[in-house]
Design a protein around this motif. Sequence first.
Motif, short mmCIF file in Angstrom:
data_model
loop_
_atom_site.label_atom_id
_atom_site.label_comp_id
_atom_site.label_asym_id
_atom_site.label_seq_id
_atom_site.Cartn_x
_atom_site.Cartn_y
_atom_site.Cartn_z
N GLY A 21 30.77 2.41 58.11
CA GLY A 21 31.57 2.15 59.31
C GLY A 21 30.72 2.31 60.55
O GLY A 21 29.51 2.06 60.54
N VAL A 22 31.35 2.79 61.63
CA VAL A 22 30.68 2.90 62.93
C VAL A 22 30.16 4.31 63.14
O VAL A 22 30.90 5.29 63.00
N ASN A 23 28.86 4.43 63.46
CA ASN A 23 28.22 5.70 63.79
C ASN A 23 27.73 5.60 65.24
O ASN A 23 27.02 4.66 65.58
N THR A 24 28.12 6.57 66.08
CA THR A 24 27.73 6.50 67.48
C THR A 24 26.68 7.55 67.81
O THR A 24 26.63 8.62 67.21
N ILE A 25 25.82 7.22 68.79
CA ILE A 25 24.76 8.10 69.26
C ILE A 25 24.95 8.30 70.75
O ILE A 25 25.17 7.34 71.48
N GLY A 26 24.87 9.56 71.21
CA GLY A 26 25.02 9.80 72.63
C GLY A 26 25.01 11.26 72.99
O GLY A 26 24.83 12.14 72.13
N ARG A 27 25.26 11.54 74.28
CA ARG A 27 25.22 12.91 74.80
C ARG A 27 26.55 13.63 74.60
O ARG A 27 26.59 14.84 74.54
N GLU A 46 25.51 2.36 69.04
CA GLU A 46 26.27 2.52 67.81
C GLU A 46 25.61 1.76 66.68
O GLU A 46 24.98 0.71 66.90
N ILE A 47 25.72 2.31 65.47
CA ILE A 47 25.18 1.66 64.28
C ILE A 47 26.34 1.41 63.32
O ILE A 47 27.04 2.36 62.93
N ILE A 56 22.59 -2.31 64.81
CA ILE A 56 22.57 -1.38 65.93
C ILE A 56 22.91 -2.14 67.20
O ILE A 56 22.44 -3.26 67.42
N LYS A 57 23.73 -1.53 68.06
CA LYS A 57 24.18 -2.17 69.29
C LYS A 57 24.04 -1.19 70.44
O LYS A 57 24.47 -0.04 70.34
N ASP A 58 23.46 -1.63 71.53
CA ASP A 58 23.38 -0.81 72.75
C ASP A 58 24.72 -0.85 73.47
O ASP A 58 25.32 -1.91 73.63
N LEU A 59 25.23 0.32 73.88
CA LEU A 59 26.53 0.41 74.53
C LEU A 59 26.38 0.41 76.05
O LEU A 59 26.92 1.27 76.74
N GLN A 60 25.60 -0.56 76.55
CA GLN A 60 25.35 -0.69 78.00
C GLN A 60 24.83 0.63 78.58
O GLN A 60 25.27 1.08 79.63
N SER A 61 23.89 1.24 77.87
CA SER A 61 23.33 2.52 78.28
C SER A 61 22.42 2.36 79.48
O SER A 61 21.88 1.28 79.73
N LEU A 62 22.25 3.46 80.23
CA LEU A 62 21.43 3.42 81.43
C LEU A 62 19.95 3.19 81.11
O LEU A 62 19.26 2.43 81.77
N ASN A 63 19.46 3.90 80.08
CA ASN A 63 18.03 3.83 79.74
C ASN A 63 17.74 2.92 78.56
O ASN A 63 16.63 2.93 78.03
N HIS A 64 18.74 2.18 78.09
CA HIS A 64 18.56 1.11 77.10
C HIS A 64 18.22 1.64 75.70
O HIS A 64 17.91 2.82 75.51
#
Length: 559
Positions: A21-27, A46-47, A56-64
């Motif tokens: 399923g969906v795995n998210t990465i962040g602070r 998110e992966i 893998i998809k970037d969630l419009q992060s500041l530092n990409h």
Amino acid sequence: MFYLIYAPNTTQEKIHQLMFGVNTIGRSTDNTIALADESLSRYHAEITVTNERLVIKDLQSLNHTFVNKAKINQCELKNGDLISCGNVEFKFFQKVDTTPKTINPPASLQPVGDVKEEAPIAETIIKQFSTGPSSIKIQDLLDNPGRSDSLLRISQRASDQRKVDKLKILLEVSKQLSSPEEPDRLLEKILDLLFEIMNVDRAVILMVNETSKQLEHKAVKLRPGIPQDSQFYSKNITNYVYINGTAILTTDACLDNRFNESESIFVQTIRASICIPLKPREEVIGVLYVDNLSMCDVYSDEDVEFLTTLANQAAIAIDNAKLYKKIQAEAIMRNKLERFFPEAVRKKLREEGTLGIVDTEVTALFADISDFTKMSSTMHPRQVITMLNEYFEVIVEEIVFRYEGTLEKYIGDALFAIWGAPYRKPDDPELAIQAAIDMQWAVLKLNQKWIQQGKQPIQIHIGLNTGKVAAGNIGSEKLIQYATIGDTTNVTSRICNVATAGEIVISQTTCDRIQARNFPLEKMPLVKVKGQDQPLQLYRLMWHLCPSKQPQVGIGHGA
């Protein structure tokens, strides 16, 4: 199975297993992989794991997000891919070998002389035990409604087995409360577990406000069918427990003289209640209040004992969550503060705690934008800042730091960097020269992009010099400014002024240090510069004859 290895090949390396399923990465702490790093966005990437592929998809992060150093919005992952989220690195693997490796002890630890041979291990094993997580579920140990003489919903069993079941439940509660949670969600989980285990009608958690030192309503739970009331508990009871730090059991609060003035007790017919302080250490941080309506003598000693133990576990979990939040906030603040210092200076501070003054030899580099004052006069100030930020991101982040230089300061549109302090290496002059070459090539590539965007191109001129300096903290103990002092610094600035647009000019001392490298140099006529009694012998570096070693992907970062 699929895995992400955090900080691969370092002492901080850690394996994260990716779920289907969906795995998210962040602070933020509610991510699948949560890391307190300032370079991460709250929800960075998110992966998605499916039967067919991993994306893998970037969630419009500041530092990409980058895969194998290429900036991505979305892409499919392959075994061995290197993922960068801000400054955080992962390596993706479809399988991780966790089999223990056999390590032969060094000769100094090998047995010496006659040693009695031990029996094979298989012959000495009596029984093997699994050390994995238990599969016990609280629901398996509970019954509804439980015993008539207790509010605990533990199944009707013998006394000894009942004690074991209570310990198992408390152990499972401890495990469920041990993982870091957002404070509000943790309080809700505590009440959910309480209602799952005990037959109570209402419960509320009040926490001490750190500023006012007063109890504040934070979480509430009611049995289905009981009408919602904004304040069903007695403030007299909760304040009494908070101030005295002791639990109160009331079999009929209406008859207790201590609470005669409490109107809520009479209005709401509070007959039986327990109020327990949440006290992880010496200080009460809140209270847990539970009650039953229109019932008296409802709580047994077993109920009070169990609820007190559960409250103690809850208090520790709440305190740990607050501590985790504080550590996370401090880590973010520390990351923000560390951004004011170059990596080499941060490393030195971590190793020694101070930046003592040392005498050393450095190769210094000044890089300045040609005719910047004239160019900036035709631009809006915000456009100037945007252009400088994009320029410095490439020149400093991708070149100075990659060649292990120390950025000493920005001076408007100019920058001053050194090689040789706070760490000195034999090839510092060569690294500085190669950094200068890459800077010129990088400006050409930036100009190609800017011209396409309708922006003004730039040119830079660079000066390099090698010599003795005093390096360290220049200022005070409270305000750290890592700097180098000496004639070498001043001369480097003068050499930069001699260079014209698009040129790299180096001193005789730097030339002497790089003779073995055969850089293409053109000897210049002697030059008299301000502050020097004797004219300088300088050399023009024909950088366009030298290949750039800068990665091609780097120039896209500022887009």
